[in-house]
Design a protein around this motif. Structure first.
Motif, mmCIF file in Angstrom:
data_model
loop_
_atom_site.group_PDB
_atom_site.id
_atom_site.type_symbol
_atom_site.label_atom_id
_atom_site.label_comp_id
_atom_site.label_asym_id
_atom_site.label_seq_id
_atom_site.Cartn_x
_atom_site.Cartn_y
_atom_site.Cartn_z
ATOM 1 N N GLU A 221 0.829 -1.192 0.000
ATOM 2 C CA GLU A 221 0.000 0.000 0.000
ATOM 3 C C GLU A 221 0.874 1.257 0.000
ATOM 4 O OE1 GLU A 221 -2.417 0.236 3.423
ATOM 5 O OE2 GLU A 221 -3.393 2.092 2.812
ATOM 6 N N VAL A 250 -5.109 1.161 -3.679
ATOM 7 C CA VAL A 250 -5.658 1.803 -2.486
ATOM 8 C C VAL A 250 -4.707 2.869 -1.964
ATOM 9 C CG1 VAL A 250 -6.249 1.425 -0.070
ATOM 10 C CG2 VAL A 250 -7.084 -0.155 -1.805
ATOM 11 N N LYS A 257 -6.520 11.499 -2.928
ATOM 12 C CA LYS A 257 -7.460 12.183 -2.034
ATOM 13 C C LYS A 257 -6.760 13.310 -1.292
ATOM 14 C CE LYS A 257 -10.982 8.818 -0.739
ATOM 15 N NZ LYS A 257 -11.398 7.864 0.321
ATOM 16 N N ILE A 277 -11.454 -5.324 0.062
ATOM 17 C CA ILE A 277 -11.331 -3.894 0.342
ATOM 18 C C ILE A 277 -11.785 -3.032 -0.824
ATOM 19 C CG2 ILE A 277 -9.614 -2.074 0.677
ATOM 20 C CD1 ILE A 277 -8.115 -3.986 2.468
ATOM 21 N N TYR A 280 -15.002 -1.386 -0.444
ATOM 22 C CA TYR A 280 -15.286 -0.526 0.697
ATOM 23 C C TYR A 280 -14.610 0.833 0.661
ATOM 24 C CZ TYR A 280 -17.454 -4.703 2.372
ATOM 25 O OH TYR A 280 -18.262 -5.788 2.473
ATOM 26 N N VAL A 281 -13.679 0.999 -0.242
ATOM 27 C CA VAL A 281 -13.043 2.310 -0.336
ATOM 28 C C VAL A 281 -13.996 3.233 -1.102
ATOM 29 C CG1 VAL A 281 -10.673 1.511 -0.194
ATOM 30 C CG2 VAL A 281 -11.816 1.588 -2.410
ATOM 31 N N THR A 282 -13.726 4.519 -0.994
ATOM 32 C CA THR A 282 -14.551 5.497 -1.705
ATOM 33 C C THR A 282 -13.668 6.263 -2.674
ATOM 34 O OG1 THR A 282 -15.544 5.800 0.477
ATOM 35 C CG2 THR A 282 -16.366 7.197 -1.316
ATOM 36 N N ILE B 277 -10.468 -3.883 6.876
ATOM 37 C CA ILE B 277 -11.360 -2.926 6.232
ATOM 38 C C ILE B 277 -11.591 -1.678 7.069
ATOM 39 C CG2 ILE B 277 -13.779 -2.615 5.579
ATOM 40 C CD1 ILE B 277 -13.758 -5.441 4.510
ATOM 41 N N TYR B 280 -9.891 1.329 5.974
ATOM 42 C CA TYR B 280 -10.057 1.852 4.624
ATOM 43 C C TYR B 280 -11.395 2.522 4.360
ATOM 44 C CZ TYR B 280 -5.772 -0.624 3.942
ATOM 45 O OH TYR B 280 -4.483 -1.032 4.055
ATOM 46 N N VAL B 281 -12.328 2.358 5.275
ATOM 47 C CA VAL B 281 -13.590 3.039 5.080
ATOM 48 C C VAL B 281 -13.425 4.499 5.484
ATOM 49 C CG1 VAL B 281 -15.047 1.017 5.374
ATOM 50 C CG2 VAL B 281 -14.345 2.344 7.368
ATOM 51 N N THR B 282 -14.373 5.324 5.061
ATOM 52 C CA THR B 282 -14.326 6.738 5.410
ATOM 53 C C THR B 282 -15.561 7.087 6.207
ATOM 54 O OG1 THR B 282 -13.508 6.976 3.145
ATOM 55 C CG2 THR B 282 -13.812 8.997 4.440
#
Lengths: 335, 335
Positions: A221, A250, A257, A277, A280-282, B277, B280-282
Motif C-alpha cells: 500500500e 488503495v 485524495k 477492500i 469498501y473504499v470510496t 477494512i 479503509y472506510v471513510t
DNA sequence: GGCGCCAACGTAAACGTTTTCATGGCGGCT
DNA sequence: AGCCGCCATGAAAACGTTTACGTTGGCGCC
C-alpha cells in the motif's frame, strides 16, 4: 482401554484379521453375511483403522501438502479454502506449511513433509527449477501455483495475469482515457512481470501512439501511495492509472485524495486481484478479478489426477482466466 | 531406486539398525565417532526416516489437527497463520480441515483425523460438550477456541469479548456521547452474547440512568445496514452506535452515509474485531482489536503443553485480552 | 462317485521404525 | 589381580495394517 485394533475386531467377529481387512475395504472376497458380522463387531468396538499402520504398508497417506510462502491476507485464505474444499471432496487430508520466506526454510519444510504426503502443492515466488530438482524427492507429484518455472518437468497452474491486465487497460482506453499509467509490482515477482507485459501489450495494440508511463511499486500500500504522489508530480498527469495490484491502488487513492484530486473525474484508477477492500473504499475500486478459490480447487484437482495416473499427462502448464470488474473508480459509468 | 531405509544406512555405516536409530535421535548411547560415521552415511544416501513407520511404533504423529468451521475472511487467515507459526516453532505439522458447517461433517472430520494427529484445535460454534463426548476419542488432547463449552473436562481459550465491549462502551460514554446504542450479533453465537453482556455491564456501570438501546443483527454487513436504518428511524437518535462486529459497523456506516448523517459529528460509530477494512472506510472505524494471530499461537502452545504433560493442569479456561483502537468514527479526537 | 476348480477364509510375511534385552569389553576399585 | 559394573553395540520383538499364498470345503462335471 487402548483403542481397538484389527485383531480385537477379528476376535470379536470370530474371523481372521485378513477377513476383517477385506471387509473394511470394499468387502470383496468375503461373504455378505460375514461382512455384516464384521462390521457389527467393528461398530461395537468403535474400531478405527490405525492410519499410520495403513500408510506404512500401503505407501499412501491420502494426504497432500500445501507449501505457501506466508499466509498473509485474503488471498491465501481464499486459496486454502479452495484447496480444502476440493481435498475434502476427494477424501484427501491437507497438511499446510506456510510462513517460510527463505529458501532454506522451504527446503526444510519439503524435507519434513517427506513420507507424510502423496503430493505437493507449492506456491512460492522463491523456488525455481533448480531448487525443485535439488529438494524434491523424485517421484513425488507436484503442482506449482503462480510460478515462473517453465520446465516441462513440472506441472504449473497460473493466473492469466497477462490477459487480465490487457483487458483492463483496453477497458480504460475505450472508456475514453487517453493516457494510462502503470504502477508496477516488485522486480522479481512473476505475477508482477506478467501484468506489466499485459499492460505493454495492450498499450501497443490499442494506443500505439501513447507513451508508456510506468512507475515503480512493490505491491505494498505504501509503495502505491508513493507512486500516486510521483504521478501527480508529473508535468502531464495521466488520465488513468492502473496499479498492478489492489493494495497499491488503495495507496494511490490515498495520495490522490490527499492532493484533492478527484477519482474518477480527474483521474481514473484500477487495481488487480479484487480483494474485498476494493468494495469498501470510496470510490469503489475497479479491478481484475481472480477466482482464487477456483485456483486452489483446480490445483488440487490437477494434483489428485496426478496421484491416480502418475505420468499419463506430460507436465502441463494451465492457465486460469480472470475478468475485469467495473466499479466507480475507473469512470466508466460517468464516461 | 526407492528411498533409502534405516537398514541401508546401517549397512553403509557398518553398524546395526539400532545404532542408526540412536544416532539419529539425540545420539545418546552411541560413540561420537560412530555417530559421525552414521550421519555421514545417512547424508550420502539422503536418508529420511519414514514418517509412517515412526508414527506406528512411537504412537506420536508430531501433527496437530485444526478443525475450523469455514475458512472465510480475514479472521481465519490470521488464525491459521498464528497456529502455523507456533506449530513450526515447535516442529509440529498442521493438518487443517475446514468447511464443515454441519455437525455431521464435523464428526466425520474428527473421525478421519483419528490417529493422524496428537491433538486437536477446534473452533466451531456448533460443537457442544455432548458432541465432544460422543465423537472425541478419549485421551486425545483438545483445545477449544471461542467456545461456549464450559465443562471442566475441556480446555478452552476465548477472546475477552466482555471486557473489550465494556471498554469500548466506556470510551464512547466518556468521549461525551450520552447515549450508546448496540447492534447485536446472531442469537446462538457465543462471542455475540458476550459482547452483548459487556455492553450491558458497561452501561449499567457508567450510565446507569441511560436506557439500553439494542437492535438485532447477525454479524453480516447487510444486517448492519438494516440496523443503521432502524436506528435512524428512532424518535430520539442515539449519539453513538456500537456494533458487535466490524462488518455490521461498515453496513451501518453505509446506511448513515446514505441518509446524509455525518459520522462522527452526528453519530459516533464503533465496531469489534479490527479487521483490515476498518482502516479503509471513510471515516476510519474505531474498533476493538482482537489479536487473532496471538489467539492462534496461544491455542497451539496450550495444546503443545498438553501433549507434553497430558493431565498436569486440569482443564483451564483462558482468556485473551483485547484493546480498543480509536480512529475517526468514534469522534474522540473531535470531542 | 471321484476329480478338479473356485470361492471363502486363515496364516504369515512384510512395511520401517523404536526399544528392550542380551552380550561383550573395558576401566576402576578394593 | 580379580571382580563388579557400566557403556557401546547388536539381535529381535513389537507396532497395526495389507496382501500373497495356502488350505479348506462345496459343487459341478465327466
Amino acid at each position: 482401554m487402548a483403542a481397538a485394533t484389527i485383531k480385537d475386531v477379528a476376535r470379536e467377529a470370530k474371523v481372521s484379521v485378513a477377513s476383517v481387512s477385506r471387509a473394511m475395504n470394499g468387502g470383496s472376497g468375503v461373504t455378505a453375511e460375514t461382512s455384516r458380522r464384521i462390521h457389527a463387531a467393528a461398530e461395537r468396538l468403535q474400531y478405527i483403522p490405525h492410519a499410520a499402520a495403513r500408510m506404512l504398508i500401503t505407501r499412501r497417506t491420502n494426504t497432500i501438502g500445501a507449501l505457501l510462502p506466508d499466509l498473509y491476507g485474503e488471498f491465501f485464505s481464499e486459496l486454502i479454502r479452495g484447496i480444502d474444499l476440493a481435498a475434502r471432496a476427494r477424501g484427501l487430508h491437507l497438511l499446510v506449511s506456510s510462513s517460510h520466506d527463505g529458501v532454506e526454510e522451504a527446503a526444510a519444510a519439503v524435507r519434513s513433509m517427506q513420507g507424510r504426503v502423496d503430493g505437493l502443492l507449492i506456491l512460492s515466488g522463491r523456488v525455481d527449477a533448480a531448487f525443485l530438482r535439488a529438494n524434491l524427492p523424485r517421484g513425488l507429484p507436484v503442482v506449482l501455483l503462480n510460478s515462473a518455472v517453465k520446465s516441462p518437468a513440472y506441472h504449473v497452474l497460473n493466473v492469466d495475469n497477462h490477459a487480465g491486465a490487457a483487458a483492463m487497460v483496453r477497458h480504460l482506453l475505450q472508456a475514453g482515457h487517453s493516457s494510462v499509467a502503470f504502477i508496477a509490482g516488485p522486480e522479481g515477482n512473476f505475477d508482477a512481470r506478467q501484468r506489466d507485459e499485459g499492460y505493454r501489450a495492450a498499450m501497443a495494440k490499442h494506443a500505439p501512439k501513447a507513451a508508456l508511463n510506468i512507475v515503480a511499486g512493490d505491491f505494498s500500500e505504501e509503495s502505491g501511495y508513493r507512486a500516486g504522489r510521483e504521478l501527480l508530480a508529473q508535468t502531464i498527469r495521466p488520465r488513468a492509472v492502473f496499479a498492478a495490484n489492489d493494495m497499491m491502488a488503495v495507496g494511490c487513492l490515498s495520495a490522490f485524495k490527499e492532493a484533492g484530486v478527484r477519482v474518477p473525474q480527474d483521474i481514473a484508477l484500477a487495481g488487480f486481484d479484487d480483494i474485498p477492500i476494493t468494495r469498501y473504499v470510496t470510490p469503489t475500486l475497479s479491478t481484475v478479478r481472480v477466482r482464487i478459490v477456483d485456483l486452489g480447487r483446480s490445483a488440487l484437482e490437477h494434483l489428485a489426477g496426478l496421484l491416480e495416473s502418475p505420468e499419463s499427462s506430460t507436465a502441463s502448464a494451465q492457465t486460469l482466466g480472470c475478468e475485469i470488474v467495473v466499479r466507480e473508480s475507473c469512470g466508466a459509468s460517468v464516461t
